[in-house]
Design an enzyme around this catalytic site. Structure first.
Site, PDB file in Angstrom:
ATOM      1  N   ALA A 234       1.044  -1.466   0.268  1.00  6.67           N
ATOM      2  CA  ALA A 234      -0.096  -0.133   0.363  1.00  6.67           C
ATOM      3  C   ALA A 234       0.766   1.315   0.009  1.00  6.67           C
ATOM      4  CB  ALA A 234      -0.752   0.244   0.993  1.00  6.67           C
TER       5      ALA A 234
ATOM      6  N   GLY B 218       0.492  -4.612   0.951  1.00  3.98           N
ATOM      7  CA  GLY B 218      -0.697  -4.850  -0.100  1.00  3.98           C
ATOM      8  C   GLY B 218      -0.323  -5.816  -0.831  1.00  3.98           C
TER       9      GLY B 218
ATOM     10  N   GLU C 117      -0.661  -9.192  -0.883  1.00  2.84           N
ATOM     11  CA  GLU C 117      -2.333  -9.353  -0.206  1.00  2.84           C
ATOM     12  C   GLU C 117      -2.926  -9.269  -1.126  1.00  2.84           C
ATOM     13  OE1 GLU C 117      -2.048  -6.630   2.799  1.00  2.84           O
ATOM     14  OE2 GLU C 117      -3.153  -7.450   4.296  1.00  2.84           O
TER      15      GLU C 117
ATOM     16  N   GLU D 107       4.441  -4.947   7.609  1.00  2.00           N
ATOM     17  CA  GLU D 107       3.373  -4.220   8.374  1.00  2.00           C
ATOM     18  C   GLU D 107       4.520  -3.694   9.208  1.00  2.00           C
ATOM     19  OE1 GLU D 107       2.885  -6.336   6.139  1.00  2.00           O
ATOM     20  OE2 GLU D 107       0.804  -5.259   4.728  1.00  2.00           O
TER      21      GLU D 107
HETATM   22  C1  HXC Z   1       5.171   4.461  -1.756  1.00  2.00           C
HETATM   23  C2  HXC Z   1       7.277   3.018  -2.410  1.00  2.00           C
HETATM   24  C3  HXC Z   1       6.840   2.159  -1.840  1.00  2.00           C
HETATM   25  C4  HXC Z   1       5.339   2.089  -1.099  1.00  2.00           C
HETATM   26  C5  HXC Z   1       9.075   1.858  -2.479  1.00  2.00           C
HETATM   27  N1  HXC Z   1       8.085   3.227  -2.906  1.00  2.00           N
HETATM   28  N2  HXC Z   1       7.841   0.984  -2.289  1.00  2.00           N
HETATM   29  N3  HXC Z   1       5.836   4.627  -2.423  1.00  2.00           N
HETATM   30  N4  HXC Z   1       4.768   3.333  -1.387  1.00  2.00           N
HETATM   31  N5  HXC Z   1       5.203   1.353  -0.423  1.00  2.00           N
HETATM   32  C6  HXC Z   1       8.826   4.214  -3.637  1.00  2.00           C
HETATM   33  C7  HXC Z   1      10.277   4.568  -2.795  1.00  2.00           C
HETATM   34  O1  HXC Z   1      10.211   5.475  -2.020  1.00  2.00           O
HETATM   35  C8  HXC Z   1      10.816   5.317  -3.964  1.00  2.00           C
HETATM   36  O2  HXC Z   1      10.783   6.322  -4.312  1.00  2.00           O
HETATM   37  C9  HXC Z   1      10.393   3.840  -5.327  1.00  2.00           C
HETATM   38  O3  HXC Z   1       8.885   3.582  -4.716  1.00  2.00           O
HETATM   39  C10 HXC Z   1      11.447   3.333  -5.097  1.00  2.00           C
HETATM   40  O4  HXC Z   1      11.688   2.219  -4.300  1.00  2.00           O
HETATM   41  P1  HXC Z   1      13.405   2.061  -3.190  1.00  2.00           P
HETATM   42  O5  HXC Z   1      12.970   1.808  -2.130  1.00  2.00           O
HETATM   43  O6  HXC Z   1      14.561   3.064  -4.417  1.00  2.00           O
HETATM   44  O7  HXC Z   1      13.736   1.321  -4.391  1.00  2.00           O
HETATM   45  P2  HXC Z   1      14.323  -0.331  -3.498  1.00  2.00           P
HETATM   46  O8  HXC Z   1      15.613   0.787  -2.874  1.00  2.00           O
HETATM   47  O9  HXC Z   1      14.881  -0.689  -4.884  1.00  2.00           O
HETATM   48  O10 HXC Z   1      13.545  -1.428  -3.060  1.00  2.00           O
HETATM   49  C11 HXC Z   1      12.717  -1.636  -3.354  1.00  2.00           C
HETATM   50  C12 HXC Z   1      11.964  -2.036  -1.895  1.00  2.00           C
HETATM   51  C13 HXC Z   1      11.623  -1.246  -0.574  1.00  2.00           C
HETATM   52  C14 HXC Z   1      12.681  -3.098  -0.828  1.00  2.00           C
HETATM   53  C15 HXC Z   1      10.429  -2.810  -1.986  1.00  2.00           C
HETATM   54  O11 HXC Z   1      10.519   0.295  -1.734  1.00  2.00           O
HETATM   55  C16 HXC Z   1      10.126  -1.000   0.102  1.00  2.00           C
HETATM   56  O12 HXC Z   1      11.200  -1.898   1.043  1.00  2.00           O
HETATM   57  N6  HXC Z   1       9.381  -0.545  -0.402  1.00  2.00           N
HETATM   58  C17 HXC Z   1       8.116  -0.873   0.831  1.00  2.00           C
HETATM   59  C18 HXC Z   1       7.707  -1.860   0.966  1.00  2.00           C
HETATM   60  C19 HXC Z   1       6.461  -2.203   2.250  1.00  2.00           C
HETATM   61  O13 HXC Z   1       6.771  -1.928   3.585  1.00  2.00           O
HETATM   62  N7  HXC Z   1       5.648  -2.359   1.934  1.00  2.00           N
HETATM   63  C20 HXC Z   1       4.664  -2.437   2.797  1.00  2.00           C
HETATM   64  C21 HXC Z   1       3.804  -1.284   3.263  1.00  2.00           C
HETATM   65  S1  HXC Z   1       2.328  -1.227   4.189  1.00  2.00           S
HETATM   66  P3  HXC Z   1      11.805   7.840  -4.546  1.00  2.00           P
HETATM   67  O14 HXC Z   1      10.816   8.785  -4.444  1.00  2.00           O
HETATM   68  O15 HXC Z   1      12.354   7.519  -3.312  1.00  2.00           O
HETATM   69  O16 HXC Z   1      12.441   7.130  -5.536  1.00  2.00           O
HETATM   70  C22 HXC Z   1       1.299  -2.401   3.396  1.00  2.00           C
HETATM   71  C23 HXC Z   1       0.016  -2.300   3.711  1.00  2.00           C
HETATM   72  C24 HXC Z   1      -1.215  -2.991   3.657  1.00  2.00           C
HETATM   73  O17 HXC Z   1       1.146  -2.910   2.355  1.00  2.00           O
HETATM   74  C25 HXC Z   1      -2.766  -2.696   3.426  1.00  2.00           C
HETATM   75  C26 HXC Z   1      -3.471  -1.746   4.129  1.00  2.00           C
HETATM   76  C27 HXC Z   1      -4.404  -1.430   4.800  1.00  2.00           C
END
Ligand code: HXC
Length: 256
Positions: free
Chosen positions: A65, A110, A113, A133
């Site tokens: 998400a 997400g 999911e 999460e």
């Molecule tokens: C918003 C995101 C994002 C996310 C990545 N980006 N994941 N933006 N939401 N979930 C963005 C980064 O901020 C970055 O933007 C660009 O995408 C590239 O990501 P990087 O981190 O630079 O890439 P990399 O180093 O290759 O790492 C990849 C990654 C990492 C390991 C996937 O991005 C990461 O850990 N992302 C978050 C994953 C996560 O925690 N997902 C769960 C979210 S909570 P910029 O602008 O800097 O280029 C969830 C809850 C669901 O999903 C339920 C809700 C009700």
């Protein structure tokens, strides 16, 4: 169907849905979720849409998400967002359309999911899956706590949710999270092969089989077995069993 974040292509009776918000690794905000909802609503209107493959553009399937969006949530906003994601993923899960997640890269939070809401998961050897999460001070909110435990049992589900770790495709295969792992360049052809196998079977049979499997997860053994025999017998109101059974006995391919 024209969308901003989804590329839809129909090839050989298979609908390919590619999520394309690459600037945020295909992260799910309200707009992407809304488009997924509208996409399935449209596809479901047409009976000829029987199998869909969902994949992501670039190095992510879906990286979760949208974290930037969630930072300013209050409990009401958070509830609405969780509710929206759950309802879209329920639609996919309960759709008559058989869905295959072709996990090309990161399927986190997400994103995992969404893959769990699909019927079958095929992963590229480069894929990484996980529910991180808890590392953000959250819990899964798009159905992950419920679908993962039903897929792999409590032990693995607790490990994945409580550690927030990421897993390689090979680990995900061993844990029962994905059905199959392929080389990255073979991901879509493997998904196509599986989709074609499903498409070659009885149209009502595949839809009813999915329905009964999903109903059974929510029901008792007895309730599920009742649904199975009721559905098994109702198929004899259609021409499909006649054709399938006759084709076997006449040593030819069925024409469903
Ligand atoms: C918003 C995101 C994002 C996310 C990545 N980006 N994941 N933006 N939401 N979930 C963005 C980064 O901020 C970055 O933007 C660009 O995408 C590239 O990501 P990087 O981190 O630079 O890439 P990399 O180093 O290759 O790492 C990849 C990654 C990492 C390991 C996937 O991005 C990461 O850990 N992302 C978050 C994953 C996560 O925690 N997902 C769960 C979210 S909570 P910029 O602008 O800097 O280029 C969830 C809850 C669901 O999903 C339920 C809700 C009700």
């Amino acid at each position: 169907m024209e969308f901003k974040y989804l590329k839809i292509e129909r090839k050989e009776d298979i609908t390919f849905i590619e999520i394309n918000r690459s600037e945020a690794l295909n992260a799910l905000n309200e707009d992407v979720l809304g488009e997924l909802n509208d996409c399935f609503e449209n596809l479901e209107k047409e009976k000829s849409n029987r199998v869909a493959v969902i994949t992501g553009q670039g190095k992510a399937f879906v990286a979760g998400a949208d974290i930037a969006k969630m930072r300013d949530f209050d409990p009401t906003k958070a509830y609405e967002f969780s509710n929206l994601g759950q309802s879209v993923f329920n639609k996919i899960d309960r759709s008559h359309i058989i869905t295959i997640a072709a996990i090309n890269g990161f399927a986190l939070g997400g994103g995992m999911e969404l893959a769990l809401a699909c019927d079958i998961r095929i992963a590229s050897s480069k894929a990484k899956v996980g529910l991180p999460e808890v590392s953000l001070g959250l819990i899964p909110g798009f159905g992950g706590t419920q679908r993962l435990v039903r897929l792999v049992g409590t032990g693995i589900a607790c490990e994945v949710v409580l550690t927030g770790n990421q897993y390689s495709a090979a680990e995900a295969l061993q844990m029962g999270i994905v059905n199959k792992v392929t080389e990255p360049e073979e991901l879509l052809s493997e998904a196509t092969k599986m989709a074609k196998a499903i498409l070659s079977r009885g149209t009502n049979a595949i839809q009813q089989a999915k329905r009964v499997i999903k109903l059974g997860i929510e029901d008792s053994m007895e309730g599920g077995l009742y649904q199975e025999k009721a559905t098994f017998s109702s198929l004899f109101n259609t021409q499909e069993p006649k054709e399938g059974l006759s084709a076997f006995l006449e040593k030819r391919k069925p024409n469903f």
